[in-house]
Design a protein around this motif. Sequence first.
Motif, mmCIF file in Angstrom:
data_model
loop_
_atom_site.group_PDB
_atom_site.id
_atom_site.type_symbol
_atom_site.label_atom_id
_atom_site.label_comp_id
_atom_site.label_asym_id
_atom_site.label_seq_id
_atom_site.Cartn_x
_atom_site.Cartn_y
_atom_site.Cartn_z
ATOM 1 N N ALA A 50 -11.957 3.001 4.783
ATOM 2 C CA ALA A 50 -12.101 2.882 3.337
ATOM 3 C C ALA A 50 -10.864 3.454 2.638
ATOM 4 O O ALA A 50 -10.324 2.849 1.703
ATOM 5 N N ALA A 51 -10.412 4.606 3.119
ATOM 6 C CA ALA A 51 -9.226 5.211 2.515
ATOM 7 C C ALA A 51 -8.018 4.306 2.689
ATOM 8 O O ALA A 51 -7.211 4.120 1.769
ATOM 9 N N GLY A 52 -7.914 3.714 3.855
ATOM 10 C CA GLY A 52 -6.806 2.813 4.106
ATOM 11 C C GLY A 52 -6.872 1.596 3.197
ATOM 12 O O GLY A 52 -5.858 1.153 2.635
ATOM 13 N N ALA A 53 -8.071 1.060 3.039
ATOM 14 C CA ALA A 53 -8.227 -0.131 2.199
ATOM 15 C C ALA A 53 -7.909 0.195 0.738
ATOM 16 O O ALA A 53 -7.232 -0.577 0.049
ATOM 17 N N ILE A 54 -8.408 1.345 0.285
ATOM 18 C CA ILE A 54 -8.136 1.741 -1.104
ATOM 19 C C ILE A 54 -6.642 1.959 -1.297
ATOM 20 O O ILE A 54 -6.041 1.492 -2.278
ATOM 21 N N THR A 55 -6.032 2.649 -0.355
ATOM 22 C CA THR A 55 -4.600 2.906 -0.455
ATOM 23 C C THR A 55 -3.811 1.608 -0.459
ATOM 24 O O THR A 55 -2.880 1.424 -1.246
ATOM 25 N N HIS A 57 -4.860 -1.274 -1.382
ATOM 26 C CA HIS A 57 -5.099 -1.987 -2.635
ATOM 27 C C HIS A 57 -4.252 -1.394 -3.756
ATOM 28 O O HIS A 57 -3.647 -2.124 -4.535
ATOM 29 N N LEU A 58 -4.224 -0.063 -3.813
ATOM 30 C CA LEU A 58 -3.468 0.587 -4.883
ATOM 31 C C LEU A 58 -1.968 0.335 -4.736
ATOM 32 O O LEU A 58 -1.287 -0.026 -5.693
ATOM 33 N N SER A 59 -1.472 0.522 -3.540
ATOM 34 C CA SER A 59 -0.032 0.442 -3.355
ATOM 35 C C SER A 59 0.461 -1.002 -3.351
ATOM 36 O O SER A 59 1.633 -1.263 -3.628
ATOM 37 N N LEU A 66 10.087 -2.827 -1.298
ATOM 38 C CA LEU A 66 9.352 -2.612 -0.062
ATOM 39 C C LEU A 66 7.872 -2.918 -0.231
ATOM 40 O O LEU A 66 7.059 -2.508 0.571
ATOM 41 N N GLY A 67 7.556 -3.616 -1.283
ATOM 42 C CA GLY A 67 6.149 -3.873 -1.593
ATOM 43 C C GLY A 67 5.394 -4.542 -0.471
ATOM 44 O O GLY A 67 4.184 -4.409 -0.364
ATOM 45 N N LEU A 73 1.942 0.533 5.447
ATOM 46 C CA LEU A 73 2.301 1.855 5.944
ATOM 47 C C LEU A 73 1.391 2.916 5.341
ATOM 48 O O LEU A 73 0.860 3.785 6.042
ATOM 49 N N TYR A 74 1.196 2.826 4.050
ATOM 50 C CA TYR A 74 0.340 3.812 3.385
ATOM 51 C C TYR A 74 -1.089 3.731 3.914
ATOM 52 O O TYR A 74 -1.751 4.747 4.120
ATOM 53 N N ALA A 75 -1.547 2.524 4.093
ATOM 54 C CA ALA A 75 -2.912 2.364 4.597
ATOM 55 C C ALA A 75 -3.043 2.982 5.978
ATOM 56 O O ALA A 75 -4.032 3.651 6.286
ATOM 57 N N PHE A 76 -2.021 2.763 6.779
ATOM 58 C CA PHE A 76 -2.039 3.313 8.130
ATOM 59 C C PHE A 76 -2.056 4.841 8.077
ATOM 60 O O PHE A 76 -2.821 5.509 8.779
#
Length: 123
Positions: A50-55, A57-59, A66-67, A73-76
Amino acid sequence: MAVRICPHCKTEISAPEAAARSNDMECPKCGTRLEVAPGSRTISTLCGLAAGAITWHLSSGSTSDLGAVLPTLYAFLAFGIVSPLVLMFTANLRNAPAAPVPEPAHAPASAGHGPGDHGGGHH
Ligand SMILES: [Zn+2]
């Protein structure tokens, strides 16, 4: 805060220890094999996802060069950080089922293949 104590002798197990060695852990006091209850690991994994998915989505909303890479990377990273943290706080310990029993080195002579085989290569 979840309680991480040995169900056998009530020794408290440190959270990092429980999280890092959830697969194969021994009580430092009585040596009982312990493991994190499966439910705790499922919860931690789900929270990590869930944290990965939220991250992600946000990023992914950012428009940097580097979008395309950063959200993944952030999700990971989010998964890698959140999952063990949640495991630390939710882990409940239980007795590990059926410790693997090593082959008895000196089995009773049920096989009886020859006397005096004490010098063979160690099994
Ligand atoms: Zn114990």
